[in-house]
Motif scaffolding. Sequence first.
Motif, PDB file in Angstrom:
ATOM      1  N   ASP A  29     -26.722  -4.946  41.499  1.00 33.31           N
ATOM      2  CA  ASP A  29     -26.830  -3.514  41.204  1.00 33.31           C
ATOM      3  C   ASP A  29     -28.064  -3.277  40.334  1.00 33.31           C
ATOM      4  O   ASP A  29     -28.156  -3.807  39.218  1.00 33.31           O
ATOM      5  CB  ASP A  29     -25.567  -3.047  40.456  1.00 33.31           C
ATOM      6  N   PRO A  30     -29.040  -2.485  40.792  1.00 31.36           N
ATOM      7  CA  PRO A  30     -30.272  -2.274  40.020  1.00 31.36           C
ATOM      8  C   PRO A  30     -30.032  -1.530  38.708  1.00 31.36           C
ATOM      9  O   PRO A  30     -30.882  -1.575  37.809  1.00 31.36           O
ATOM     10  CB  PRO A  30     -31.155  -1.455  40.965  1.00 31.36           C
ATOM     11  N   ASN A  31     -28.916  -0.859  38.608  1.00 28.37           N
ATOM     12  CA  ASN A  31     -28.606  -0.110  37.387  1.00 28.37           C
ATOM     13  C   ASN A  31     -27.595  -0.840  36.501  1.00 28.37           C
ATOM     14  O   ASN A  31     -26.964  -0.236  35.644  1.00 28.37           O
ATOM     15  CB  ASN A  31     -28.061   1.271  37.751  1.00 28.37           C
ATOM     16  N   ARG A  32     -27.447  -2.150  36.721  1.00 28.36           N
ATOM     17  CA  ARG A  32     -26.480  -2.912  35.939  1.00 28.36           C
ATOM     18  C   ARG A  32     -26.761  -2.792  34.445  1.00 28.36           C
ATOM     19  O   ARG A  32     -27.902  -2.913  34.001  1.00 28.36           O
ATOM     20  CB  ARG A  32     -26.521  -4.379  36.355  1.00 28.36           C
ATOM     21  N   ARG A  33     -25.713  -2.567  33.701  1.00 24.09           N
ATOM     22  CA  ARG A  33     -25.840  -2.352  32.258  1.00 24.09           C
ATOM     23  C   ARG A  33     -26.121  -3.673  31.538  1.00 24.09           C
ATOM     24  O   ARG A  33     -25.596  -4.729  31.906  1.00 24.09           O
ATOM     25  CB  ARG A  33     -24.549  -1.735  31.732  1.00 24.09           C
ATOM     26  N   THR A  34     -26.941  -3.607  30.497  1.00 27.02           N
ATOM     27  CA  THR A  34     -27.247  -4.774  29.675  1.00 27.02           C
ATOM     28  C   THR A  34     -26.579  -4.627  28.309  1.00 27.02           C
ATOM     29  O   THR A  34     -26.689  -3.584  27.668  1.00 27.02           O
ATOM     30  CB  THR A  34     -28.770  -4.938  29.485  1.00 27.02           C
ATOM     31  N   LEU A  35     -25.887  -5.684  27.875  1.00 25.35           N
ATOM     32  CA  LEU A  35     -25.230  -5.696  26.575  1.00 25.35           C
ATOM     33  C   LEU A  35     -25.946  -6.669  25.635  1.00 25.35           C
ATOM     34  O   LEU A  35     -26.334  -7.763  26.053  1.00 25.35           O
ATOM     35  CB  LEU A  35     -23.765  -6.118  26.719  1.00 25.35           C
ATOM     36  N   PRO A  36     -26.116  -6.290  24.364  1.00 24.20           N
ATOM     37  CA  PRO A  36     -26.771  -7.183  23.409  1.00 24.20           C
ATOM     38  C   PRO A  36     -25.787  -8.183  22.809  1.00 24.20           C
ATOM     39  O   PRO A  36     -24.600  -7.902  22.655  1.00 24.20           O
ATOM     40  CB  PRO A  36     -27.266  -6.213  22.326  1.00 24.20           C
ATOM     41  N   ILE A  37     -26.311  -9.360  22.476  1.00 23.70           N
ATOM     42  CA  ILE A  37     -25.535 -10.340  21.725  1.00 23.70           C
ATOM     43  C   ILE A  37     -26.419 -10.913  20.619  1.00 23.70           C
ATOM     44  O   ILE A  37     -27.649 -10.826  20.684  1.00 23.70           O
ATOM     45  CB  ILE A  37     -25.006 -11.492  22.603  1.00 23.70           C
ATOM     46  N   ALA A  38     -25.787 -11.511  19.625  1.00 19.45           N
ATOM     47  CA  ALA A  38     -26.512 -12.197  18.554  1.00 19.45           C
ATOM     48  C   ALA A  38     -25.685 -13.393  18.109  1.00 19.45           C
ATOM     49  O   ALA A  38     -24.452 -13.367  18.180  1.00 19.45           O
ATOM     50  CB  ALA A  38     -26.769 -11.251  17.377  1.00 19.45           C
ATOM     51  N   GLY A  39     -26.355 -14.441  17.657  1.00 20.15           N
ATOM     52  CA  GLY A  39     -25.632 -15.614  17.187  1.00 20.15           C
ATOM     53  C   GLY A  39     -26.595 -16.682  16.710  1.00 20.15           C
ATOM     54  O   GLY A  39     -27.778 -16.680  17.076  1.00 20.15           O
ATOM     55  N   THR A  62     -23.516   1.765  21.765  1.00 22.49           N
ATOM     56  CA  THR A  62     -22.826   2.405  22.899  1.00 22.49           C
ATOM     57  C   THR A  62     -23.779   2.978  23.958  1.00 22.49           C
ATOM     58  O   THR A  62     -23.337   3.703  24.842  1.00 22.49           O
ATOM     59  CB  THR A  62     -21.834   3.506  22.467  1.00 22.49           C
ATOM     60  N   ILE A  63     -25.060   2.639  23.879  1.00 20.68           N
ATOM     61  CA  ILE A  63     -25.995   3.167  24.863  1.00 20.68           C
ATOM     62  C   ILE A  63     -25.755   2.487  26.215  1.00 20.68           C
ATOM     63  O   ILE A  63     -25.561   1.282  26.297  1.00 20.68           O
ATOM     64  CB  ILE A  63     -27.465   2.960  24.409  1.00 20.68           C
ATOM     65  N   ARG A  64     -25.759   3.275  27.275  1.00 22.56           N
ATOM     66  CA  ARG A  64     -25.661   2.727  28.629  1.00 22.56           C
ATOM     67  C   ARG A  64     -27.079   2.526  29.114  1.00 22.56           C
ATOM     68  O   ARG A  64     -27.774   3.479  29.477  1.00 22.56           O
ATOM     69  CB  ARG A  64     -24.889   3.680  29.536  1.00 22.56           C
ATOM     70  N   ALA A  65     -27.539   1.265  29.119  1.00 23.21           N
ATOM     71  CA  ALA A  65     -28.952   0.998  29.322  1.00 23.21           C
ATOM     72  C   ALA A  65     -29.172  -0.264  30.132  1.00 23.21           C
ATOM     73  O   ALA A  65     -28.349  -1.180  30.123  1.00 23.21           O
ATOM     74  CB  ALA A  65     -29.648   0.856  27.961  1.00 23.21           C
ATOM     75  N   ASN A  66     -30.331  -0.303  30.824  1.00 24.09           N
ATOM     76  CA  ASN A  66     -30.767  -1.558  31.426  1.00 24.09           C
ATOM     77  C   ASN A  66     -31.526  -2.342  30.357  1.00 24.09           C
ATOM     78  O   ASN A  66     -31.627  -1.911  29.199  1.00 24.09           O
ATOM     79  CB  ASN A  66     -31.615  -1.310  32.673  1.00 24.09           C
ATOM     80  N   ARG A  67     -32.072  -3.480  30.726  1.00 28.84           N
ATOM     81  CA  ARG A  67     -32.711  -4.369  29.758  1.00 28.84           C
ATOM     82  C   ARG A  67     -33.835  -3.682  28.986  1.00 28.84           C
ATOM     83  O   ARG A  67     -33.861  -3.703  27.748  1.00 28.84           O
ATOM     84  CB  ARG A  67     -33.242  -5.614  30.479  1.00 28.84           C
ATOM     85  N   ASP A  68     -34.765  -3.050  29.686  1.00 30.85           N
ATOM     86  CA  ASP A  68     -35.914  -2.438  29.023  1.00 30.85           C
ATOM     87  C   ASP A  68     -35.485  -1.301  28.107  1.00 30.85           C
ATOM     88  O   ASP A  68     -36.017  -1.141  26.988  1.00 30.85           O
ATOM     89  CB  ASP A  68     -36.920  -1.934  30.057  1.00 30.85           C
ATOM     90  N   GLN A  69     -34.542  -0.493  28.567  1.00 29.65           N
ATOM     91  CA  GLN A  69     -34.053   0.620  27.741  1.00 29.65           C
ATOM     92  C   GLN A  69     -33.332   0.107  26.495  1.00 29.65           C
ATOM     93  O   GLN A  69     -33.487   0.664  25.413  1.00 29.65           O
ATOM     94  CB  GLN A  69     -33.109   1.495  28.573  1.00 29.65           C
ATOM     95  N   LEU A  70     -32.585  -0.976  26.661  1.00 30.14           N
ATOM     96  CA  LEU A  70     -31.879  -1.545  25.516  1.00 30.14           C
ATOM     97  C   LEU A  70     -32.850  -2.100  24.489  1.00 30.14           C
ATOM     98  O   LEU A  70     -32.704  -1.861  23.280  1.00 30.14           O
ATOM     99  CB  LEU A  70     -30.926  -2.642  25.978  1.00 30.14           C
ATOM    100  N   ILE A  71     -33.850  -2.832  24.948  1.00 25.44           N
ATOM    101  CA  ILE A  71     -34.846  -3.396  24.036  1.00 25.44           C
ATOM    102  C   ILE A  71     -35.543  -2.306  23.246  1.00 25.44           C
ATOM    103  O   ILE A  71     -35.758  -2.411  22.023  1.00 25.44           O
ATOM    104  CB  ILE A  71     -35.873  -4.253  24.801  1.00 25.44           C
TER     105      ILE A  71
END
Length: 208
Positions: A143-153, A193-202
């Motif tokens: 899916d080209p609009n697949r959502r990206t979620l952030p993680i940290a660790g 809570t933003i619904r974003a792809n990778r570039d939008q999330l970054i």
Amino acid sequence: MKIGLIGAGHIGSNLARLAVKHGHDVIISNSRDPKTLQNLVTELGPHAKAAWAKDAAAQGDIVVVTIPLKNYQSVPVEPLKGKIVIDTMNYYPTRDGQIVALDNGTSTTSELLQAHLPESNVVKAFNSIFAGDLLSTAASKDDPNRRTLPIAGNDPEAKTVVSHLIDQFGFDTYDVGQLHEGFRFQNGTPAYTIRANRDQLISALNKA
């Protein structure tokens, strides 16, 4: 895998639903008697059972902590040694009380949990998505609009395992870095809570 859940609220329940859907076993707990989770266990079916928190911690290959932050010190320490622990918690001062280290930015929720669980590998994930969106916005890899979620660790291997799980659940992953960088997607930030792809999330993460 066996996934233990300490907390069975909206996020915990929906993560349990996703886990069972993708073939995992879940051990669910809350702050009360396991019998109070019978309706959820019945809904989830034979791959789910309810337990006390210490047993969910002991039996899970991965354990999700999804409780109000003010209760993080109630998380059992001994059974989580050497395990990956996913932290979904957010800081709400009106509920959790004022925590100076979070107010002044010297620590994050996941760093508090990591200090409480010094021999576990804490990964921050699933805190920046609404509970309902876990089910409604999951999508296939193509899916080209697949959502990206952030993680940290702090542990790269732990983040790889969690990333695979997130991918299975229907989301791409962006690794923000060490646990302290989790501040970039805590509540109140542009990435929360933003619904974003990778570039939008970054882009949103960089504004924190």
